[in-house]
Write a protein that holds these residues in place. Sequence first.
Motif, mmCIF file in Angstrom:
data_model
loop_
_atom_site.group_PDB
_atom_site.id
_atom_site.type_symbol
_atom_site.label_atom_id
_atom_site.label_comp_id
_atom_site.label_asym_id
_atom_site.label_seq_id
_atom_site.Cartn_x
_atom_site.Cartn_y
_atom_site.Cartn_z
ATOM 1 N N ALA A 255 0.823 -1.207 0.000
ATOM 2 C CA ALA A 255 0.000 0.000 0.000
ATOM 3 C C ALA A 255 0.862 1.263 0.000
ATOM 4 O O ALA A 255 0.570 2.237 -0.693
ATOM 5 C CB ALA A 255 -0.937 -0.007 1.208
ATOM 6 N N VAL A 256 1.944 1.252 0.786
ATOM 7 C CA VAL A 256 2.866 2.401 0.813
ATOM 8 C C VAL A 256 3.489 2.612 -0.563
ATOM 9 O O VAL A 256 3.575 3.738 -1.068
ATOM 10 C CB VAL A 256 3.955 2.188 1.879
ATOM 11 N N GLU A 257 3.907 1.514 -1.200
ATOM 12 C CA GLU A 257 4.507 1.620 -2.528
ATOM 13 C C GLU A 257 3.498 2.159 -3.534
ATOM 14 O O GLU A 257 3.851 2.933 -4.435
ATOM 15 C CB GLU A 257 5.027 0.248 -2.961
ATOM 16 N N ASP A 258 2.238 1.779 -3.380
ATOM 17 C CA ASP A 258 1.198 2.265 -4.277
ATOM 18 C C ASP A 258 1.039 3.781 -4.138
ATOM 19 O O ASP A 258 0.867 4.492 -5.133
ATOM 20 C CB ASP A 258 -0.119 1.553 -3.966
ATOM 21 N N VAL A 259 1.095 4.282 -2.902
ATOM 22 C CA VAL A 259 1.004 5.731 -2.681
ATOM 23 C C VAL A 259 2.211 6.440 -3.291
ATOM 24 O O VAL A 259 2.087 7.478 -3.949
ATOM 25 C CB VAL A 259 0.899 6.041 -1.172
ATOM 26 N N LEU A 260 3.404 5.866 -3.088
ATOM 27 C CA LEU A 260 4.623 6.497 -3.605
ATOM 28 C C LEU A 260 4.662 6.495 -5.130
ATOM 29 O O LEU A 260 5.279 7.370 -5.733
ATOM 30 C CB LEU A 260 5.857 5.783 -3.050
ATOM 31 N N ASP A 261 4.007 5.497 -5.768
ATOM 32 C CA ASP A 261 4.001 5.433 -7.229
ATOM 33 C C ASP A 261 3.429 6.709 -7.847
ATOM 34 O O ASP A 261 3.881 7.135 -8.905
ATOM 35 C CB ASP A 261 3.181 4.232 -7.708
ATOM 36 N N GLY A 262 2.415 7.277 -7.213
ATOM 37 C CA GLY A 262 1.771 8.455 -7.782
ATOM 38 C C GLY A 262 2.276 9.760 -7.211
ATOM 39 O O GLY A 262 1.696 10.814 -7.485
ATOM 40 N N TRP A 263 3.351 9.700 -6.420
ATOM 41 C CA TRP A 263 3.856 10.927 -5.796
ATOM 42 C C TRP A 263 4.844 11.625 -6.733
ATOM 43 O O TRP A 263 5.880 11.073 -7.083
ATOM 44 C CB TRP A 263 4.541 10.588 -4.464
ATOM 45 N N PRO A 264 4.532 12.865 -7.167
ATOM 46 C CA PRO A 264 5.392 13.559 -8.137
ATOM 47 C C PRO A 264 6.449 14.401 -7.440
ATOM 48 O O PRO A 264 6.194 15.543 -7.038
ATOM 49 C CB PRO A 264 4.398 14.445 -8.899
ATOM 50 N N GLY A 265 7.616 13.891 -7.274
ATOM 51 C CA GLY A 265 8.695 14.637 -6.649
ATOM 52 C C GLY A 265 9.969 13.823 -6.693
ATOM 53 O O GLY A 265 10.019 12.742 -7.282
ATOM 54 N N THR A 266 11.000 14.346 -6.079
ATOM 55 C CA THR A 266 12.269 13.627 -5.991
ATOM 56 C C THR A 266 12.254 12.762 -4.741
ATOM 57 O O THR A 266 11.927 13.237 -3.651
ATOM 58 C CB THR A 266 13.446 14.617 -5.953
ATOM 59 N N LEU A 267 12.594 11.493 -4.903
ATOM 60 C CA LEU A 267 12.510 10.521 -3.814
ATOM 61 C C LEU A 267 13.889 9.934 -3.548
ATOM 62 O O LEU A 267 14.578 9.496 -4.473
ATOM 63 C CB LEU A 267 11.534 9.402 -4.189
ATOM 64 N N VAL A 268 14.302 9.927 -2.274
ATOM 65 C CA VAL A 268 15.566 9.328 -1.867
ATOM 66 C C VAL A 268 15.259 8.318 -0.770
ATOM 67 O O VAL A 268 14.656 8.669 0.253
ATOM 68 C CB VAL A 268 16.568 10.384 -1.354
ATOM 69 N N VAL A 269 15.649 7.054 -0.970
ATOM 70 C CA VAL A 269 15.305 5.980 -0.040
ATOM 71 C C VAL A 269 16.571 5.282 0.446
ATOM 72 O O VAL A 269 17.375 4.810 -0.365
ATOM 73 C CB VAL A 269 14.371 4.935 -0.694
ATOM 74 N N VAL A 270 16.739 5.229 1.769
ATOM 75 C CA VAL A 270 17.778 4.409 2.388
ATOM 76 C C VAL A 270 17.092 3.166 2.938
ATOM 77 O O VAL A 270 16.163 3.265 3.747
ATOM 78 C CB VAL A 270 18.487 5.157 3.533
ATOM 79 N N SER A 271 17.527 1.982 2.492
ATOM 80 C CA SER A 271 16.875 0.764 2.966
ATOM 81 C C SER A 271 17.758 -0.440 2.708
ATOM 82 O O SER A 271 18.552 -0.462 1.767
ATOM 83 C CB SER A 271 15.529 0.567 2.257
ATOM 84 N N HIS A 272 17.618 -1.457 3.581
ATOM 85 C CA HIS A 272 18.242 -2.749 3.330
ATOM 86 C C HIS A 272 17.272 -3.699 2.646
ATOM 87 O O HIS A 272 17.614 -4.837 2.347
ATOM 88 C CB HIS A 272 18.720 -3.376 4.647
ATOM 89 N N ASP A 273 16.036 -3.238 2.398
ATOM 90 C CA ASP A 273 15.006 -4.054 1.758
ATOM 91 C C ASP A 273 15.166 -3.919 0.239
ATOM 92 O O ASP A 273 14.705 -2.967 -0.372
ATOM 93 C CB ASP A 273 13.624 -3.574 2.199
ATOM 94 N N ARG A 274 15.822 -4.899 -0.381
ATOM 95 C CA ARG A 274 16.129 -4.774 -1.808
ATOM 96 C C ARG A 274 14.880 -4.807 -2.665
ATOM 97 O O ARG A 274 14.840 -4.208 -3.743
ATOM 98 C CB ARG A 274 17.114 -5.863 -2.229
ATOM 99 N N TYR A 275 13.836 -5.490 -2.214
ATOM 100 C CA TYR A 275 12.576 -5.499 -2.967
ATOM 101 C C TYR A 275 12.026 -4.078 -3.053
ATOM 102 O O TYR A 275 11.632 -3.608 -4.119
ATOM 103 C CB TYR A 275 11.567 -6.429 -2.300
#
Length: 614
Positions: A447-467
Amino acid sequence: MAHLLGAENIGIAFGTRTILEGLSLGVDEGDRIGLVGRNGDGKSTLLRILAGLQTPDSGRVTRRGGVRVGVLDQQDRLDPEDTVRHAVVGDVDDHVWASDPTIRDVLGGLLTGLDLEQRVEGLSGGQRRRVALARLLAGDDDVVFLDEPTNHLDVEGVAWLAQHLNSRWRPTDGGLVIVTHDRWFLDAVCTRTWEVHDATVDPFDGGYAAWVLARAERARQSAVVEQKRQQLMKKELAWLRRGAPARTAKPKFRIEAANAIIADMPEPRDSVSLAKTATARLGKDVLDLEDVSLTLGDKRILEDVTLRLAPGERLGIVGVNGAGKSTLLRLLDGRLAPDSGKIKRGKTVVTATLTQDVKELDEVSHLRVAEVMAREGTTFQVGGKDVSAGQLLEQLGFGPTRQWTRVDELSGGERRRLQLLRLLVGEPNVLMLDEPTNDLDTDTLAAVEDVLDGWPGTLVVVSHDRYLLERVTDHQIALLGDGKVRGLPGGVEQYLELRAAMEDGAAAPAGSGAPSRGRNNAVGTCAGMGNPRSAAASGGSEAERRQARKDMARIERQMDRLREKRARLDARMAELGQAQEFDGLSAVSAEVRDVDAQLEVLEEEWLSAAELEG
């Protein structure tokens, strides 16, 4: 397969809420089971009951005589007075455990850089978790239960753990039950999935990708799942099909089934449209680091680093623990100044950061969830559409009753979801997420990924979750602890190769040709982890492989004919149902079950041939 342990008609309730009811299931030798479901649905409770750490209110758990069970619980069970060495190997003499390849592999994979003579009481929470996991894996258990084993592990550690578990037993030996939100890990390790929901468990064959497909197929056939959930599932399937090659290395009939379901689905996000919108909101300049250097204490974090973020860019950051990933975010959002170099910010840039500890909610802890969102506004723009605060909350798992819960009563995952919503509705144009997957279940992550899909901006993600990184970012960079930033056109797999090469160089003198040990070898063998069967598929002769290819072609033709017959039977059932001819409907239903059984047998034959063909 021999039975290891099982539950018979177990049930348990907390207060007035029933968590599990009338549940019977078992773990057999060779089972590699992933438990999935929403937070609070009972995954950890089921694991603890099966492992013998918790007694159910009704029913019983049985074990085959002599079965040894090991458990990694979420609770810390280490003696603070122990040294790391004693906590892991106990009173075993050094020469004994040092000659054991399994224990050497575990120490190299999990405790690299940790002083074995240090006392447990002086360790951080993440280090204690690694020690507890190392102690469990150093044992010789028949069944291993792991509750969130990837917490506090970096990408490299997760890859090592997957490799270790895949090679720990022969395919027909041992049992493994895992609770984790790491979807790549589920796909890499598990061959079965149990979905815990509504006080029961639904079993599925395969890992996370197979579970998503099977659940979507069941939803479509039964037509009982609401439209919103179906659309979200189809979008996730579209990603699984269009994602990394390792994840789509499925049997042909599985790919065809996925294609049929998602044929009318667009790409997970319209990158061109989002980039245009982001440029309109941000202009051409966003954030630039030019020749930036930074030292914290006696450690060089960055040295003459140049990094430029473009409008609409989606950047993932990976790196070893302590390499400076979170520090880089603090530089980008202005909370930290560099020792030298320049940080240029566009005039219209508005940054927002989701931190790991979510302390930003402390100031509103006395309010209810709905009241917190009401402070931000009543309607919001999401994906070009107006949605109410209630609709937005529901999209991220806050149902009508949960919206009136006080913030200080929320779980860790709920707090992260609420803070992410607050950030998004504040309309930043640069969003930074620091380990956003912590405490989130797989459905909520989708659900979070679905929200981020439609977010128009610059996104920077730090994560160990490769998926997550592959799902929501378009490219990745690596911090390797040497003060430099490296681009990763090959994604996370390239990062693992870089790390393995670095450790190989450190472990063996130049030109010596000495093989690396411990973690180095473990990581080096993790390429292609997306298909756990592939390691066993390379042993046949050329003649056997040719015969396997012929068998696969023959089986596929048989399956095509059966699928055509199944489609005709489905159409016939629809006609009989409309005419209310129930006797005929019963007979056709029996034929459908027979066709499905034949298809299942052929699928197993196809998989066996595919393994031999390699």
